[in-house]
Design an enzyme around this catalytic site. Sequence first.
Site, PDB file in Angstrom:
ATOM      1  N   TYR A 304       0.768  -1.104  -0.250  1.00  0.00           N
ATOM      2  CA  TYR A 304      -0.248  -0.081  -0.084  1.00  0.00           C
ATOM      3  C   TYR A 304       0.862   1.069  -0.127  1.00  0.00           C
ATOM      4  O   TYR A 304       0.279   2.229  -0.507  1.00  0.00           O
ATOM      5  CB  TYR A 304      -0.959   0.142   1.269  1.00  0.00           C
ATOM      6  CG  TYR A 304      -1.909  -1.100   1.115  1.00  0.00           C
ATOM      7  CD1 TYR A 304      -3.078  -0.913   0.482  1.00  0.00           C
ATOM      8  CD2 TYR A 304      -1.676  -2.191   1.910  1.00  0.00           C
ATOM      9  CE1 TYR A 304      -4.135  -1.958   0.236  1.00  0.00           C
ATOM     10  CE2 TYR A 304      -2.848  -3.102   1.682  1.00  0.00           C
ATOM     11  CZ  TYR A 304      -4.055  -3.135   1.155  1.00  0.00           C
ATOM     12  OH  TYR A 304      -4.861  -3.951   1.085  1.00  0.00           O
ATOM     13  N   VAL A 364      -0.909  -9.941  -3.608  1.00  0.00           N
ATOM     14  CA  VAL A 364      -2.318 -10.122  -3.092  1.00  0.00           C
ATOM     15  C   VAL A 364      -3.125  -9.182  -2.516  1.00  0.00           C
ATOM     16  O   VAL A 364      -4.332  -9.414  -2.220  1.00  0.00           O
ATOM     17  CB  VAL A 364      -2.163 -11.519  -2.251  1.00  0.00           C
ATOM     18  CG1 VAL A 364      -1.623 -12.743  -3.288  1.00  0.00           C
ATOM     19  CG2 VAL A 364      -1.470 -11.248  -1.078  1.00  0.00           C
ATOM     20  N   GLU A 365      -2.622  -7.962  -2.268  1.00  0.00           N
ATOM     21  CA  GLU A 365      -3.245  -6.827  -1.747  1.00  0.00           C
ATOM     22  C   GLU A 365      -2.613  -5.559  -2.501  1.00  0.00           C
ATOM     23  O   GLU A 365      -1.404  -5.349  -2.222  1.00  0.00           O
ATOM     24  CB  GLU A 365      -3.542  -6.623  -0.271  1.00  0.00           C
ATOM     25  CG  GLU A 365      -4.451  -7.648   0.151  1.00  0.00           C
ATOM     26  CD  GLU A 365      -4.375  -7.604   1.849  1.00  0.00           C
ATOM     27  OE1 GLU A 365      -4.321  -6.322   2.126  1.00  0.00           O
ATOM     28  OE2 GLU A 365      -4.599  -8.264   2.562  1.00  0.00           O
ATOM     29  N   ASN A 366      -3.424  -4.665  -3.020  1.00  0.00           N
ATOM     30  CA  ASN A 366      -2.975  -3.461  -3.466  1.00  0.00           C
ATOM     31  C   ASN A 366      -4.234  -2.370  -3.790  1.00  0.00           C
ATOM     32  O   ASN A 366      -5.034  -3.106  -4.655  1.00  0.00           O
ATOM     33  CB  ASN A 366      -1.853  -3.481  -4.454  1.00  0.00           C
ATOM     34  CG  ASN A 366      -1.770  -2.060  -4.910  1.00  0.00           C
ATOM     35  OD1 ASN A 366      -2.004  -1.685  -6.443  1.00  0.00           O
ATOM     36  ND2 ASN A 366      -0.962  -0.950  -4.280  1.00  0.00           N
TER      37      ASN A 366
END
Length: 466
Positions: A304, A364-366
């Site tokens: 992030y 796997v997250e952004n």
Amino acid sequence: MTLGFKENFLWGGALSANQVEGAYLEGGKGLSTADVLPKGMMSSPVIPPEGDYPSHTAIDFYHRYKEDIKLFKELGFKCLRLSIAWSRIFPNGDEETPNEEGLKFYDDVFDELISNGIEPVVTLSHYEMPLGLCSKYGGFTNRKLIGFFERYVRTVFTRYKDKVKYWMTFNEINSITVMRFTCGGIIPKEGENPRQLSYEGAHNQLVASALAVKACHEIVDGGKIGCMINYGCVYPMTCNPLDALDALDKDRRTLFFADVQIRGKYPNYQKRFFRENNISIGISEEDEKILRENTVDFLGMSYYMSRVASTDAEHLEKAEGNIFKMVKNPYLKSSEWGWQIDPEGLRFSLNTLYDRYEVPIFIVENGLGAVDVVEEDGSINDDYRIDYLRKHISAMKEAVNDGVDLIGYTSWGPIDLVSASTGEMKKRYGFIYVDKDDEGNGTLERRKKKSFNWYKEVIESNGEKL
């Protein structure tokens, strides 16, 4: 010559059970640690919960998953990262036999994904665990939890071995150093050293993770299992060597977790950290053997923001942040929640990790949490989200051209969900709007945002059309 993304690149989105499912006590589910946090992971637990928290109903994915998966298919998803709620399978965590109703629910969800051509990518524990394991055993500071976790993972591997081939163990495992309860079910008692407890819990999770790797390789034919860390490169504020050393130290606090799970052993720098901070971890020869022989197949990461390290008292006084306290980078803009936006930092981070480990990397997250406005005609023009994702995907492409083996990208929250950090609905990430506010009001109607068609074209073009 530019390389671009692989032909079989895994495009998709990422969810967690406790932020989307709701139905927090339906189907035989027990209370989880996430169910007792009134305002997300940054709040103190209230046991038993008082009132109805946003996560208790969330966006009702439990009853609406077919509708949502249909929209994910329309987006062109190759995969969906989601998690299993451990307390749906073992309501208190220490039962001998699993809850069949919980197992059946995930059978149905995985079947629905597969019938729509979407590969399930499953996290075994995503910021939740059975509350009973916290209340009765003290969370992951207790070595008994290694066995309870192993029973749980062997149960789900055996049940879903023909449906799920991509797995991850603990979501953002490094966050246990700052969120002991959210990540490890740990509540320090008066007089206890919180940092000691964090690393005791971390060690037990690392051993449990390695045993999960072992079980996956034994049970799931062709299965791949990865670790998952919250990562963002750390820049020194200046070229002062002390700032550079501080950046190295802060980076290692995260890299330690990947070092153990990928390299299979505790690094020397971490042993020094333990010595100098009076932390004593009971690492047995058997633990060392388990860690050494059961390393992960890939590295999962969330990205992030980058971070900045400084030894200047004036900079440190102004430091702020969410999970990790940060010195503000004067060269970057920030989101509405103060998260600094740094696409180039993603390229930097990917290169750092791949140079170090040389294993496939899966982002796997952004994503961008923002307040979205529904116009009078019903449209939601989230150009700021498109701009954020476009720049980050461009940075990913540069990293691939640098030689990074990148296997997939799942944007965080493809459908609006309850914010983990703040418990809010107004902090929205999705391509799909959900009609619900922070007070729980709304119809839960799903509506496409402008970014929906944009991301659909990105996937159709395999990242060439941004």
